[in-house]
Design an enzyme around this catalytic site. Sequence first.
Site, mmCIF file in Angstrom:
data_model
loop_
_atom_site.group_PDB
_atom_site.id
_atom_site.type_symbol
_atom_site.label_atom_id
_atom_site.label_comp_id
_atom_site.label_asym_id
_atom_site.label_seq_id
_atom_site.Cartn_x
_atom_site.Cartn_y
_atom_site.Cartn_z
ATOM 1 N N LYS A 37 -22.685 -1.873 26.818
ATOM 2 C CA LYS A 37 -23.526 -0.754 26.373
ATOM 3 C C LYS A 37 -23.565 0.268 27.489
ATOM 4 C CE LYS A 37 -26.121 0.373 22.805
ATOM 5 N NZ LYS A 37 -26.020 -0.071 21.394
ATOM 6 N N ASP A 53 -24.635 5.675 19.664
ATOM 7 C CA ASP A 53 -25.921 5.010 19.502
ATOM 8 C C ASP A 53 -26.918 6.172 19.388
ATOM 9 O OD1 ASP A 53 -27.195 2.125 19.769
ATOM 10 O OD2 ASP A 53 -28.513 3.405 20.937
#
Length: 450
Positions: free
Chosen positions: A130, A170
């Site tokens: 991430k 995201d």
Amino acid sequence: MVASVGEYIESVIDAARSRDPGQLEFHQAVQEVAESLAPVLERRPEYREWRILERMVEPERVVIFRVPWVDDQGIVQVNRGYRVQMNSAIGPYKGGLRFAPTVNLGVMKFLAFEQVFKNALTMLPMGGGKGGADFDPRGRSDAEVMRFCQSFMTELFRHIGPDTDVPAGDIGVGAREIGYLFGQYKRIADEFTGVLTGKGLGWGGSLIRPEATGYGTAYFLSEVVATDDETLEGKTIAISGYGNVGTYFIEKANDLGAKVVTIGDEDGFVYDPDGIGGDKLEFLKPLWTKQRRPAKDFADEFGLKWVEGQRPWTVPCDIAVPTATQNELDEEHAKMLVANGCKYVVEAANMPCTPGAVATFAEAGVRFGPGKAVNAGGVATSGLEMSQNSLRLSWTREEVDVRLRGIMKAIHRTCLAAAEEFGVPGDYVAGANIAGFVKVADAMLDQGVV
Ligand code: 2IT
């Protein structure tokens, strides 16, 4: 080994806490996963012996970097960029980039940790990672976003690659940002390759990727209600966000006969007891994803009820689907939902329910689907985008949708099967954690101490 499995698990959680005291979201995610692994650690002592859990909570690599850029007033701005490369046992690191003022190392690590298990559940060969930056895209011009993305990628490009690490979007990173990031990568690396997913359809993107997280959530939810011989027909659903996930969830939930009555943001929520569909949904779709406008604009446009300063979890509903961000639904909200007759909660966002909320749902017999299973359709379709890029072809909308639906059904089945096998039948949280863990842990055992 003298310690009991319970003591061992607590010691791993304590070690994570004392090593990085400020990383609260990361501790929360580790605790939630670790505590559900007791039955599997009991049955498979080699996982303890080879320190699999201790290795999983330590990222393989973390990159933190300066992102300097010049705003429209000619003023130099400095943000902080991150990429957490958590685990590559089953494939290249894979996971989104988040641009939001709330981004910090603890948030990045919690998201990367969750991603490892989520990606394993998809059955596709993807490790977990991430990244992102503490950049707030709200109120920024296109040109500012472009310069920011170019500066961000100027550092990130050396750490990623189609067989190394494949970022995606995201919160705050959508089609526009992926375009600017891809353009800069291609320019620096001199390589047109599938290094990002969520790309535009004309340059390597996959059909259904924008819809996938929302559609996948609706597919998973229909599997959950089907275990009670129910369907979504006629069900009332409360959701919180109206970005990519929320709007496409509404679209699919409507197709399946349900009615979505709320959306919201940090300022409040919109209540529409008739259900959001038709023109209202078409207006809503680009409101955040393209226009970055507040939720209240939706209420104003259609004369709907706006509730200032509250979360949508106070309205009567059969199903609640938090679609926004971490810890947006707490114990008090959960009690209100239970009192109002809510029977199912599925997390479309990552860790939106606090541990107190999850415990409240469990006590009340509310069926609860955790984010790493429920929202895995997004990254699964990213995996399908990677496959298409490797094959240098693109599948039709139907082909991708059929695969997505099949993957969501398989994840649902896998969670229930693991929960059953390890003595916690019907527990989706334990099932998801155990199934994801076993897949990654076995790969790590095979590959030695690395
Ligand atoms: O949380 C997630 O799974 C995502 N933001 C999607 C990640 C991806 O690589 O598509």
